[in-house]
Scaffold this motif. Structure first.
Motif, PDB file in Angstrom:
ATOM      1  N   TRP A 190      62.195  64.880  21.399  1.00  0.00           N
ATOM      2  CA  TRP A 190      62.756  64.226  20.202  1.00  0.00           C
ATOM      3  C   TRP A 190      62.322  62.707  19.965  1.00  0.00           C
ATOM      4  CZ3 TRP A 190      65.600  66.414  16.101  1.00  0.00           C
ATOM      5  CH2 TRP A 190      65.532  67.700  16.005  1.00  0.00           C
ATOM      6  N   ASP A 191      62.341  61.880  21.157  1.00  0.00           N
ATOM      7  CA  ASP A 191      62.216  60.407  20.954  1.00  0.00           C
ATOM      8  C   ASP A 191      60.696  60.347  20.334  1.00  0.00           C
ATOM      9  OD1 ASP A 191      64.879  59.954  21.750  1.00  0.00           O
ATOM     10  OD2 ASP A 191      64.102  59.582  24.005  1.00  0.00           O
ATOM     11  N   TRP A 192      59.865  60.979  20.974  1.00  0.00           N
ATOM     12  CA  TRP A 192      58.455  60.859  20.617  1.00  0.00           C
ATOM     13  C   TRP A 192      58.357  61.421  19.225  1.00  0.00           C
ATOM     14  CZ3 TRP A 192      56.363  64.147  25.402  1.00  0.00           C
ATOM     15  CH2 TRP A 192      56.601  63.339  26.466  1.00  0.00           C
ATOM     16  N   ILE A 193      59.033  62.311  18.974  1.00  0.00           N
ATOM     17  CA  ILE A 193      58.706  62.949  17.365  1.00  0.00           C
ATOM     18  C   ILE A 193      59.211  61.647  16.280  1.00  0.00           C
ATOM     19  CG2 ILE A 193      59.801  64.337  15.632  1.00  0.00           C
ATOM     20  CD1 ILE A 193      59.847  66.731  17.839  1.00  0.00           C
ATOM     21  N   LYS A 194      60.540  61.220  16.685  1.00  0.00           N
ATOM     22  CA  LYS A 194      60.859  60.044  15.930  1.00  0.00           C
ATOM     23  C   LYS A 194      60.152  58.787  15.978  1.00  0.00           C
ATOM     24  CE  LYS A 194      65.938  61.191  16.629  1.00  0.00           C
ATOM     25  NZ  LYS A 194      67.277  60.733  17.542  1.00  0.00           N
ATOM     26  N   GLN A 195      59.517  58.458  17.099  1.00  0.00           N
ATOM     27  CA  GLN A 195      58.509  57.349  17.074  1.00  0.00           C
ATOM     28  C   GLN A 195      57.097  57.684  16.306  1.00  0.00           C
ATOM     29  OE1 GLN A 195      57.955  56.889  21.280  1.00  0.00           O
ATOM     30  NE2 GLN A 195      60.192  56.279  21.607  1.00  0.00           N
ATOM     31  N   PHE A 196      56.779  58.850  16.437  1.00  0.00           N
ATOM     32  CA  PHE A 196      55.434  59.330  15.737  1.00  0.00           C
ATOM     33  C   PHE A 196      55.768  59.632  14.326  1.00  0.00           C
ATOM     34  CE2 PHE A 196      52.007  62.305  14.980  1.00  0.00           C
ATOM     35  CZ  PHE A 196      50.753  61.504  15.243  1.00  0.00           C
ATOM     36  N   GLY A 197      56.948  60.178  14.085  1.00  0.00           N
ATOM     37  CA  GLY A 197      57.175  60.341  12.676  1.00  0.00           C
ATOM     38  C   GLY A 197      56.868  61.626  12.162  1.00  0.00           C
ATOM     39  N   GLU A 198      57.696  62.574  11.627  1.00  0.00           N
ATOM     40  CA  GLU A 198      57.568  64.062  11.182  1.00  0.00           C
ATOM     41  C   GLU A 198      56.417  63.888  10.209  1.00  0.00           C
ATOM     42  OE1 GLU A 198      61.078  65.856   9.980  1.00  0.00           O
ATOM     43  OE2 GLU A 198      62.132  65.199  11.771  1.00  0.00           O
ATOM     44  N   ASP A 199      56.270  63.023   9.222  1.00  0.00           N
ATOM     45  CA  ASP A 199      55.294  63.087   8.353  1.00  0.00           C
ATOM     46  C   ASP A 199      53.901  63.047   9.064  1.00  0.00           C
ATOM     47  OD1 ASP A 199      57.070  63.488   6.197  1.00  0.00           O
ATOM     48  OD2 ASP A 199      57.019  61.313   5.567  1.00  0.00           O
ATOM     49  N   ASN A 200      53.839  62.314  10.099  1.00  0.00           N
ATOM     50  CA  ASN A 200      52.494  62.054  10.918  1.00  0.00           C
ATOM     51  C   ASN A 200      52.212  63.455  11.702  1.00  0.00           C
ATOM     52  OD1 ASN A 200      52.044  59.462   9.875  1.00  0.00           O
ATOM     53  ND2 ASN A 200      53.123  58.468  11.517  1.00  0.00           N
ATOM     54  N   ILE A 201      53.193  64.003  12.065  1.00  0.00           N
ATOM     55  CA  ILE A 201      52.909  65.349  12.834  1.00  0.00           C
ATOM     56  C   ILE A 201      52.185  66.245  11.680  1.00  0.00           C
ATOM     57  CG2 ILE A 201      54.113  67.356  13.345  1.00  0.00           C
ATOM     58  CD1 ILE A 201      56.066  65.617  14.790  1.00  0.00           C
ATOM     59  N   THR A 202      52.560  66.538  10.420  1.00  0.00           N
ATOM     60  CA  THR A 202      51.924  67.157   9.619  1.00  0.00           C
ATOM     61  C   THR A 202      50.549  66.804   8.980  1.00  0.00           C
ATOM     62  OG1 THR A 202      54.220  67.779   8.368  1.00  0.00           O
ATOM     63  CG2 THR A 202      52.352  68.180   7.236  1.00  0.00           C
ATOM     64  N   LEU A 203      50.551  65.322   8.918  1.00  0.00           N
ATOM     65  CA  LEU A 203      49.330  64.876   8.633  1.00  0.00           C
ATOM     66  C   LEU A 203      48.199  65.009   9.752  1.00  0.00           C
ATOM     67  CD1 LEU A 203      47.399  62.942   6.873  1.00  0.00           C
ATOM     68  CD2 LEU A 203      48.366  61.116   8.031  1.00  0.00           C
ATOM     69  N   GLN A 204      48.615  64.833  11.034  1.00  0.00           N
ATOM     70  CA  GLN A 204      47.836  65.204  12.349  1.00  0.00           C
ATOM     71  C   GLN A 204      47.219  66.964  12.144  1.00  0.00           C
ATOM     72  OE1 GLN A 204      48.604  64.051  16.791  1.00  0.00           O
ATOM     73  NE2 GLN A 204      49.818  65.919  16.170  1.00  0.00           N
ATOM     74  N   ARG A 205      48.001  67.455  11.820  1.00  0.00           N
ATOM     75  CA  ARG A 205      47.693  68.956  11.768  1.00  0.00           C
ATOM     76  C   ARG A 205      46.633  69.170  10.684  1.00  0.00           C
ATOM     77  NH1 ARG A 205      51.767  71.908   9.516  1.00  0.00           N
ATOM     78  NH2 ARG A 205      50.792  72.051   7.528  1.00  0.00           N
ATOM     79  N   ARG A 206      46.982  68.768   9.413  1.00  0.00           N
ATOM     80  CA  ARG A 206      46.189  68.917   8.290  1.00  0.00           C
ATOM     81  C   ARG A 206      44.896  68.199   8.385  1.00  0.00           C
ATOM     82  NH1 ARG A 206      50.563  67.826   3.454  1.00  0.00           N
ATOM     83  NH2 ARG A 206      51.832  69.831   3.745  1.00  0.00           N
ATOM     84  N   LEU A 207      44.665  66.953   9.117  1.00  0.00           N
ATOM     85  CA  LEU A 207      43.714  66.124   9.346  1.00  0.00           C
ATOM     86  C   LEU A 207      42.486  67.276  10.286  1.00  0.00           C
ATOM     87  CD1 LEU A 207      44.442  62.753   9.953  1.00  0.00           C
ATOM     88  CD2 LEU A 207      42.967  63.575   8.203  1.00  0.00           C
ATOM     89  N   TYR A 208      43.117  67.579  11.345  1.00  0.00           N
ATOM     90  CA  TYR A 208      42.446  68.584  12.096  1.00  0.00           C
ATOM     91  C   TYR A 208      41.833  69.774  11.481  1.00  0.00           C
ATOM     92  CZ  TYR A 208      41.251  71.935  15.704  1.00  0.00           C
ATOM     93  OH  TYR A 208      40.284  72.666  16.487  1.00  0.00           O
ATOM     94  N   GLU A 209      42.839  70.469  10.496  1.00  0.00           N
ATOM     95  CA  GLU A 209      42.237  71.451   9.786  1.00  0.00           C
ATOM     96  C   GLU A 209      41.104  71.074   8.812  1.00  0.00           C
ATOM     97  OE1 GLU A 209      45.728  72.840   8.158  1.00  0.00           O
ATOM     98  OE2 GLU A 209      46.712  73.673   9.876  1.00  0.00           O
ATOM     99  N   ALA A 210      41.566  69.978   8.264  1.00  0.00           N
ATOM    100  CA  ALA A 210      40.224  69.742   7.259  1.00  0.00           C
ATOM    101  C   ALA A 210      38.705  69.358   8.074  1.00  0.00           C
ATOM    102  CB  ALA A 210      40.578  68.514   6.496  1.00  0.00           C
TER     103      ALA A 210
END
Length: 677
Positions: free
Chosen positions: A651-671
């Motif tokens: 949870w601490d990592w998620i807060k530091q990284f940002g939920e929006d960035n988690i989604t962006l990271q996945r979309r970048l990989y898919e693209a």
């Protein structure tokens, strides 16, 4: 007689039956019942000492209880006491619990004079003075359940028979004290003398020779009560098995007269009961007990599958309700909060039942990133599609019609992946259309489409094509009760001959897990870790190990943090990157994400080495699982969403990284992947 080995010095049957009452209504069946029981015990169950007393007055009955019985029984003997006749319950001001006092009625009793009865308290006192190791009390009389209060044990004995009895468990059943009681009726019920259309408690002259309770007892002892395991006989009939068989038979037969005629046998322990089970041997079937398999009986964060059904406990009522719903519903939406065991109750509960009913069970479908690809592979495997055939919108209805040709079950597990992982609206629509076509086919009666979905994602499916069927199809898996949790904890331990040390550790675990919403996966993980920590030191699951693991709430966190804290800085960084890829965010909800191994390949070989090391550590700890998807591609994913919810470091990592960035990271990989393709 199939089993001749002698486990007790002597086996005694003390049998009392009264027909010829002088001042109360005469009975027809007790002596017939007693004579038949004595014959069965002597000829089929190796009872050497049969003590039969019929039409006993008060003096004779009390002498039988206070003299004949204690004079005959020696140390470690096996004893069965049976009474058939009139029983009565009388309100007593002296009973501090406010429960009625139970009495056996001798033949010379005066119904208006309580002093002419024989108190069940006396019977209880004399039984408990016996030096026997195993004792089974069977009472077939009205209000016989009131003996439970005489026994000073106001708790019902939940059936402790596991789904399979192993040789080591049988040995403990024989070795440990077993003091159990089966009564023909509850403390406020009358017992039927014969099956008839007469009022409850009628004891007149009908054409049957035995009471319903006795008939069920005879059938059970002839082998019908050898019900564990369900698919075979093991050659032993425990008192718990006998009770379950008799209860179901008697209750069913009594209800056929009317609901008011319901007679429900009871089962409870006596004061000297420990971990034993009173045992009868099947009169014709050989002893057939396997040794305990070398396995962890707890699944950790993984769900149960069909092959795990003998270890799946705590959900009998839910399975029964699901079975009833599947009788007349072609579509079942199994919903509930994360951690209520939706997948397990379907795979280890409902599917085996439907398979036994003749349904063809398709392999479990997970929608994943490409649900139509997953569906295509399953249909090819089940030979619904030809080898070169491809699903299209044009042939979708034809394929659905072919699926409904014979009774078929399609389970779509973790349906929320249709929106958390699949980003193609066209593919989502086509997948949902396939389900709709199955339900609208003219042979839909042959199909059962079962989906599991987390309740927090359910609103997002309200307008995705199945709203016409959704509400009627819903089945909410309820949270676990304390009794459910007790079964989850104790039953696998009983089956695998494990012991909690101290015994009240079970209560401590239950008290902790009920504080945690969706606590089942945390409990299951704890139990799995507790077994791993203790089994090599013996068969005791100890308080010390429980405390070291951090209890229910802390065990998962302790395990994950232990792996992280023992890594160097490079591997810690790799673990952080890995875990952030295994999380998805959709509609504001966090969920686990399945990741293909190529997504974890980096340009630097050192990083790949670090990632692989961490993956192997987490797989070994059963925090991650590894598998192949429908295309044969290797993937990893969290063993359960509980890892996402309960691990504070993540949870601490998620807060530091940002939920929006988690989604962006996945979309970048898919693209990038799409561009490469």
């Amino acid at each position: 007689m199939a089993n001749q080995k002698k486990y007790f010095p002597n086996s005694h049957a003390f049998i009392v039956a009264n027909n010829a009452y002088q001042q109360v209504s005469k009975l027809k069946t007790p002596i017939n019942d007693a004579t038949k029981l004595a014959e069965i015990l002597e000829n089929k169950h190796n009872f050497e000492q049969i003590h039969l007393l019929t039409d006993a007055n008060k003096v004779q009955l009390e002498e039988f209880i206070t003299q004949t019985m204690p004079n005959a029984v020696q140390q470690d003997d096996k004893v069965l006491f049976y009474f058939a006749g009139h029983g009565i319950a009388v309100d007593s001001d002296e009973d501090k619990e406010g429960e009625p006092k139970g009495y056996l009625v001798p033949t010379d009793a005066d119904s208006n004079d309580e002093s002419t009865f024989v108190a069940m308290d006396l019977l209880n006192e004399m039984l408990h003075q016996l030096p026997s190791r195993h004792l089974l009390l069977i009472l077939d009389c009205c209000f016989s359940g009131s003996f439970e209060w005489s026994a000073n044990k106001s708790r019902a004995l939940r059936s402790r028979v596991p789904k399979k009895i192993y040789k080591e468990r049988f040995d403990r059943y024989i070795k440990d004290p077993a003091w159990q009681a089966i009564t023909s009726a509850a403390q406020d019920q009358l017992a039927l003398d014969v099956l008839s259309k007469k009022p409850v408690g009628y004891r007149g002259d009908d054409n049957q020779d035995h009471s319903p309770f006795a008939l069920s007892l005879f059938a059970g002892l002839d082998g019908a009560a050898d019900v564990v395991p369900a698919d075979d006989k093991d050659g032993i009939i425990t008192a718990s098995e006998l009770y379950v068989y008799m209860r179901d038979w008697v209750e069913d037969q009594s209800i056929k007269q009317s609901e008011k005629s319901r007679q429900t046998p009871k089962f409870f322990p006596l004061a000297k009961h420990d971990k034993g089970e009173f045992i009868f041997f099947h009169p014709t079937h050989p002893l057939n007990l396997d040794p305990i398999p070398q396995r962890n009986p707890y699944k950790g964060l993984q769900s149960f599958n069909e092959e795990d059904q003998e270890l799946f406990y705590g959900r009998d009522d839910v399975i029964e309700d699901l079975q009833k719903k599947a009788e007349d519903h072609f579509f079942i939406v199994v919903t509930g909060a994360s951690g209520t065991g939706k997948s397990s109750v379907i795979k280890a509960g409902l599917l085996p039942i439907l398979r036994d009913q003749g349904f063809n069970i398709f392999p479990v479908i997970r929608p994943g990133k490409n649900p139509m690809v997953s569906l295509q592979e399953i249909l090819l495997e089940m030979q619904i599609l030809a080898s070169e055939e491809v699903i299209t919108q044009d042939n979708l209805a034809q394929i659905a019609h072919k699926v409904t040709e014979k009774p078929t079950v399609i389970l779509i597990d973790q349906y929320e992946e249709l929106i958390t992982q699949c980003k193609s609206e066209a593919e989502q629509t086509m997948f949902i259309d396939f389900i709709r076509l199955l339900l609208e086919d003219d042979r839909a009666v042959n199909v059962r489409v079962v989906i599991t979905v987390r309740s927090d994602f359910e609103p997002q499916f309200e307008n995705l094509g199945l709203e016409k069927y959704w509400h009627e199809a819903r089945f909410t898996v309820p949270p676990f009760s304390q009794d459910d949790y007790r079964e989850v904890i104790e039953k696998p331990a009983i089956q695998e001959v494990l012991f909690f040390e101290p015994a009240d550790l079970v209560d401590e675990i239950i008290n902790e897990v009920i504080q945690a919403p969706g606590g089942l996966p945390l409990l299951s993980f704890l139990l799995s870790q507790l077994y791993d920590k203790c089994y090599q030191k013996g068969r005791k699951l100890t308080q010390e190990a429980y405390n070291e693991l951090g209890g229910v709430i802390g065990s998962l966190r302790t395990s994950a943090d232990s792996i992280y804290n023992n890594l160097d800085d490079n591997h810690r960084t790799a673990m952080r990157h890995l875990m952030l890829r295994l999380v998805s965010v959709e509609g504001g909800e966090l969920a686990s994400r399945r990741v293909l191994m190529p997504e974890l390949e980096y340009s630097k070989e050192d990083v790949n080495t670090w990632i692989n090391h961490v993956v192997n550590q987490l797989l070994e700890a059963r925090l991650l699982v590894k598998g192949r998807d429908s295309l044969g591609q290797i993937y990893i994913e969290p063993a359960h969403d509980a890892l996402i919810r309960a691990w504070g470091t993540l949870w601490d990592w998620i807060k530091q990284f940002g939920e929006d960035n988690i989604t962006l990271q996945r979309r970048l990989y898919e693209a990038v992947t799409e561009l490469d393709e």
